[in-house]
Design a protein around this motif. Structure first.
Motif, PDB file in Angstrom:
ATOM      1  N   UNK A  47       0.824  -1.209   0.000  1.00 43.35           N
ATOM      2  CA  UNK A  47       0.000   0.000   0.000  1.00 43.35           C
ATOM      3  C   UNK A  47       0.859   1.262   0.000  1.00 43.35           C
ATOM      4  N   UNK A  48       1.999   1.220   0.663  1.00 44.16           N
ATOM      5  CA  UNK A  48       2.924   2.363   0.601  1.00 44.16           C
ATOM      6  C   UNK A  48       3.469   2.539  -0.809  1.00 44.16           C
ATOM      7  N   UNK A  49       3.723   1.431  -1.500  1.00 35.83           N
ATOM      8  CA  UNK A  49       4.155   1.528  -2.899  1.00 35.83           C
ATOM      9  C   UNK A  49       3.065   2.174  -3.744  1.00 35.83           C
ATOM     10  N   UNK A  50       1.834   1.787  -3.506  1.00 33.18           N
ATOM     11  CA  UNK A  50       0.705   2.384  -4.230  1.00 33.18           C
ATOM     12  C   UNK A  50       0.595   3.875  -3.939  1.00 33.18           C
ATOM     13  N   UNK A  51       0.791   4.226  -2.671  1.00 33.57           N
ATOM     14  CA  UNK A  51       0.728   5.633  -2.287  1.00 33.57           C
ATOM     15  C   UNK A  51       1.826   6.430  -2.980  1.00 33.57           C
ATOM     16  N   UNK A  52       3.036   5.903  -2.990  1.00 32.31           N
ATOM     17  CA  UNK A  52       4.145   6.607  -3.643  1.00 32.31           C
ATOM     18  C   UNK A  52       3.920   6.754  -5.142  1.00 32.31           C
ATOM     19  N   UNK A  53       3.387   5.721  -5.769  1.00 35.48           N
ATOM     20  CA  UNK A  53       3.083   5.801  -7.199  1.00 35.48           C
ATOM     21  C   UNK A  53       2.015   6.865  -7.458  1.00 35.48           C
ATOM     22  N   UNK A  54       1.000   6.898  -6.628  1.00 36.33           N
ATOM     23  CA  UNK A  54      -0.058   7.901  -6.782  1.00 36.33           C
ATOM     24  C   UNK A  54       0.492   9.312  -6.592  1.00 36.33           C
ATOM     25  N   UNK A  61      -6.896  11.236  -5.901  1.00 37.55           N
ATOM     26  CA  UNK A  61      -7.918  10.262  -5.521  1.00 37.55           C
ATOM     27  C   UNK A  61      -7.256   8.927  -5.132  1.00 37.55           C
ATOM     28  N   UNK A  62      -6.263   8.504  -5.891  1.00 35.90           N
ATOM     29  CA  UNK A  62      -5.551   7.267  -5.570  1.00 35.90           C
ATOM     30  C   UNK A  62      -4.761   7.406  -4.267  1.00 35.90           C
ATOM     31  N   UNK A  63      -4.254   8.606  -4.006  1.00 32.41           N
ATOM     32  CA  UNK A  63      -3.547   8.834  -2.741  1.00 32.41           C
ATOM     33  C   UNK A  63      -4.493   8.657  -1.554  1.00 32.41           C
ATOM     34  N   UNK A  64      -5.661   9.232  -1.669  1.00 33.47           N
ATOM     35  CA  UNK A  64      -6.648   9.113  -0.596  1.00 33.47           C
ATOM     36  C   UNK A  64      -7.050   7.657  -0.405  1.00 33.47           C
ATOM     37  N   UNK A  65      -7.256   6.955  -1.512  1.00 30.55           N
ATOM     38  CA  UNK A  65      -7.642   5.554  -1.425  1.00 30.55           C
ATOM     39  C   UNK A  65      -6.546   4.730  -0.746  1.00 30.55           C
TER      40      UNK A  65
END
Length: 78
Positions: A47-54, A61-65
């Motif tokens: 999820x941290x990887x997803x946050x960094x990518x966003x 919106x992806x950051x919030x998710x």
């Protein structure tokens, strides 16, 4: 991937509860909890990887998710 590890972690927490209730093997609940925490750690990593990518894509919106998905893990692990 983070959500998949979340599901696996929740399953292991439930198994730990059931093992504690049955009391057949006193070590079983601790093994399930250990596995669940490992799954939590892996989920947080994804999820941290997803946050960094966003963040890199400036996709708010992806950051919030991603942040909303991470909250339960920090709640469980702290």
């Amino acid at each position: 991937m983070g959500n998949a590890y979340n599901s696996q972690a929740l399953l292991n927490y439930r198994r730990a509860d059931l093992a504690a209730e049955s009391a057949d093997n006193v070590d079983a609940p601790q093994q399930f909890i250990k596995t669940a925490r490992e799954k939590d750690t892996r989920a947080i990593s994804y999820l941290n990887q997803s946050l960094n990518l966003a963040k890199n894509l400036k996709d708010y919106q992806a950051q919030i998710q991603a942040l909303r998905s991470i909250i339960p893990f920090y709640y469980r692990t702290n």
